[in-house]
Design a protein around this motif. Structure first.
Motif, PDB file in Angstrom:
ATOM      1  N   MET A   1       0.839  -1.192   0.000  1.00 31.78           N
ATOM      2  CA  MET A   1       0.000   0.000   0.000  1.00 31.78           C
ATOM      3  C   MET A   1       0.875   1.243   0.000  1.00 31.78           C
ATOM      4  SD  MET A   1      -2.669   1.350   2.909  1.00 31.78           S
ATOM      5  CE  MET A   1      -1.326   1.909   3.968  1.00 31.78           C
ATOM      6  N   ALA A   3       0.896   4.880   0.924  1.00 33.81           N
ATOM      7  CA  ALA A   3       0.105   5.797   1.737  1.00 33.81           C
ATOM      8  C   ALA A   3       0.416   7.259   1.445  1.00 33.81           C
ATOM      9  CB  ALA A   3       0.352   5.509   3.223  1.00 33.81           C
ATOM     10  N   SER A 314      -2.946   8.989  12.096  1.00 34.55           N
ATOM     11  CA  SER A 314      -2.371   7.820  11.412  1.00 34.55           C
ATOM     12  C   SER A 314      -3.413   6.719  11.237  1.00 34.55           C
ATOM     13  CB  SER A 314      -1.175   7.290  12.207  1.00 34.55           C
ATOM     14  OG  SER A 314      -0.129   8.240  12.262  1.00 34.55           O
ATOM     15  N   ALA A 315      -4.207   6.476  12.289  1.00 34.34           N
ATOM     16  CA  ALA A 315      -5.254   5.463  12.200  1.00 34.34           C
ATOM     17  C   ALA A 315      -6.313   5.846  11.179  1.00 34.34           C
ATOM     18  CB  ALA A 315      -5.899   5.263  13.579  1.00 34.34           C
ATOM     19  N   TYR A 317      -5.916   7.804   8.493  1.00 32.45           N
ATOM     20  CA  TYR A 317      -5.366   7.668   7.145  1.00 32.45           C
ATOM     21  C   TYR A 317      -5.301   6.201   6.722  1.00 32.45           C
ATOM     22  CZ  TYR A 317      -3.891  12.589   7.151  1.00 32.45           C
ATOM     23  OH  TYR A 317      -3.862  13.960   7.172  1.00 32.45           O
ATOM     24  N   TYR A 318      -4.949   5.337   7.659  1.00 32.28           N
ATOM     25  CA  TYR A 318      -4.906   3.907   7.321  1.00 32.28           C
ATOM     26  C   TYR A 318      -6.305   3.400   6.977  1.00 32.28           C
ATOM     27  CZ  TYR A 318      -3.859  -1.050   7.567  1.00 32.28           C
ATOM     28  OH  TYR A 318      -3.721  -2.382   7.254  1.00 32.28           O
ATOM     29  N   ALA A 319      -7.290   3.830   7.757  1.00 32.90           N
ATOM     30  CA  ALA A 319      -8.660   3.391   7.491  1.00 32.90           C
ATOM     31  C   ALA A 319      -9.177   3.952   6.175  1.00 32.90           C
ATOM     32  CB  ALA A 319      -9.578   3.813   8.637  1.00 32.90           C
ATOM     33  N   TRP A 321      -7.592   4.049   3.433  1.00 34.06           N
ATOM     34  CA  TRP A 321      -7.177   3.104   2.405  1.00 34.06           C
ATOM     35  C   TRP A 321      -7.731   1.697   2.659  1.00 34.06           C
ATOM     36  CZ3 TRP A 321      -4.213   7.476   2.887  1.00 34.06           C
ATOM     37  CH2 TRP A 321      -3.778   8.064   1.700  1.00 34.06           C
ATOM     38  N   ASP A 322      -8.065   1.399   3.887  1.00 39.99           N
ATOM     39  CA  ASP A 322      -8.649   0.105   4.226  1.00 39.99           C
ATOM     40  C   ASP A 322      -9.844   0.340   5.149  1.00 39.99           C
ATOM     41  OD1 ASP A 322      -9.287  -2.491   4.768  1.00 39.99           O
ATOM     42  OD2 ASP A 322      -7.476  -2.961   5.913  1.00 39.99           O
ATOM     43  N   GLN A 325     -10.961  -1.115   8.690  1.00 39.70           N
ATOM     44  CA  GLN A 325     -10.437  -0.669   9.984  1.00 39.70           C
ATOM     45  C   GLN A 325     -11.117   0.612  10.466  1.00 39.70           C
ATOM     46  OE1 GLN A 325      -8.423  -2.944  11.113  1.00 39.70           O
ATOM     47  NE2 GLN A 325      -8.448  -3.934   9.101  1.00 39.70           N
ATOM     48  N   ALA A 329     -10.501   3.085  13.924  1.00 45.17           N
ATOM     49  CA  ALA A 329      -9.997   4.426  13.673  1.00 45.17           C
ATOM     50  C   ALA A 329     -10.968   5.479  14.208  1.00 45.17           C
ATOM     51  CB  ALA A 329      -9.774   4.637  12.173  1.00 45.17           C
TER      52      ALA A 329
END
Length: 399
Positions: A1, A3, A314-315, A317-319, A321-322, A325, A329
């Motif tokens: 991934m 980011a 950070s959580a 931004y991760y969510a 893309w996915d 989660q 987040a």
């Protein structure tokens, strides 16, 4: 991934921040929420024409921008920074994905282009305080009590004599329900024995529709009570495709995952803005001949807030893309916003405790979002349950 943000995403963020910085200060927010619509219609049209913001989640074939959830999350991080009151959440985040997933070709062609252009707004109406359950954020949205369960209460649907549907019942907490041109109403049909939950389209001028704006803690999240009194409605999707409510519940859950990621980014934006305003204040507020921000105890508190906000970002931004989660987040972002808003009031001292101070705008947003989409401990508990963290070895073998 990968980011990293693209140049287009950075430019969108910069442009949106510039527009909101000029048009959406605390005073403008307070003025906009007290209008009949609950938001600045002129600013909403500007965001639609210049940035295509309402069409961010709409496919290009229907006149939208066709962006990913990450783009929508970045946009909402900026609207969260300004606490922008707008139909963006109700329309683009909740209604558009459901129409896209469940609507017929004719319904998508008729509804998505005006939604993308900003001329049409929509709202999702579910009975009772059950929005988080309907979106499968704090529990599974299996058929049952959250939408009335086929018994009295909630919203019930029955076939009409003209071949359409008639709705009756009530939904008490509908985001932007007082001003939306189109309502997506979750209703039960089939009675108790053959109960199934379906989604119906109700126009703002439908006979028997009664809407009243509610007094809420957070005026930037306007809510309405929707009453349906034998109101004509159109089934979202084709009858053959909705023989069971599995497709509807799956679409609601998928919408909930994306909405959680977007809401997490929005909460992070609000928390970051509250922290920045607090840092600015303690750097110029003096006690004992020096800025209070120079005291070690204040530095420690601000450092802790910075770490919490950055971890939540950070959580989020991760969510983005996915979206699977998204629940975790959102829990972390709502907690960061609540703690940061509370500390902002504390560190502003006596003036911060006055109800009219701008710091309370962030505190109200934190409290209202937990009431609507949380609470945090239920978001985490549901995520842990879905991940199987509390499953015993015997249960795992049985599965």
């Amino acid at each position: 991934m990968d980011a990293a943000f693209t140049a287009e995403q950075d430019e969108m963020r910069r442009t949106l921040r510039e527009i909101l910085g000029k048009r959406c200060g605390p005073d403008e927010v307070k003025t906009a929420v007290r209008t009949a619509a609950g938001h600045d219609r002129e600013l909403w049209q500007q965001l639609a024409l210049q940035l295509g913001l309402p069409g961010t989640a709409v496919a290009e074939e229907y006149g939208g921008v066709g962006c990913t959830p990450a783009d929508l999350a970045l946009a909402c991080e900026e609207t969260g920074r300004a606490l922008l009151p707008s139909p963006l959440l109700a329309t683009a985040v909740l209604a558009v994905p459901l129409i896209t997933a469940l609507g017929t070709a004719a319904q998508r062609s008729a509804l998505l282009p005006p939604l993308a252009a900003g001329g049409l707004t929509a709202a999702l109406a579910v009975p009772g305080p059950a929005l988080s359950t309907a979106l499968a954020l704090t529990g599974e949205n299996t058929p049952g009590e959250w939408a009335g369960g086929g018994r009295a209460g909630g919203v019930q649907a029955r076939p009409g004599q003209d071949g359409g549907w008639r709705l009756y019942g009530e939904a008490a907490q509908v985001l932007d329900g007082h001003s939306a041109s189109l309502l997506l109403v979750a209703a039960h049909t089939g009675g108790f024995a053959r109960s199934r939950t379906l989604l119906f389209l109700v126009r703002e001028d439908a006979p028997g529709l009664v809407r009243a704006r509610q007094a809420t803690l957070d005026e930037t999240r306007p809510q309405a009570r929707i009453q349906l009194r034998d109101t004509p409605a159109e089934l979202l999707g084709a009858e053959a495709d909705n023989a069971t409510d599995e497709a509807v519940l799956a679409a609601l859950a998928a919408t909930g995952r994306t909405a959680a990621a977007v809401l997490a980014a929005e909460a992070v934006g609000a928390a970051g803005a509250a922290l920045a305003r607090t840092v600015e204040y303690v750097c110029r507020r003096e006690q004992f001949g020096r800025p209070i921000g120079s005291f070690q105890a204040v530095k420690h508190r601000l450092a802790d807030l910075y770490v919490q906000v950055q971890a939540a970002r950070s959580a989020a931004y991760y969510a983005a893309w996915d979206p699977r989660q998204g629940g975790l987040a959102l829990a972390q972002a709502l907690e960061a916003l609540r703690i940061t808003a509370g500390e902002a009031i504390q560190l502003h001292g006596g003036i911060g405790f006055t109800w009219e101070h701008d710091a309370h705008l962030y505190f109200k947003r934190a409290a209202a979002d937990e009431l609507l989409f949380g609470p945090v401990h239920r978001l985490r508990a549901h995520a842990a349950h879905r991940a199987g963290l509390f499953t015993t070895p015997q249960e795992k073998v049985a599965v």
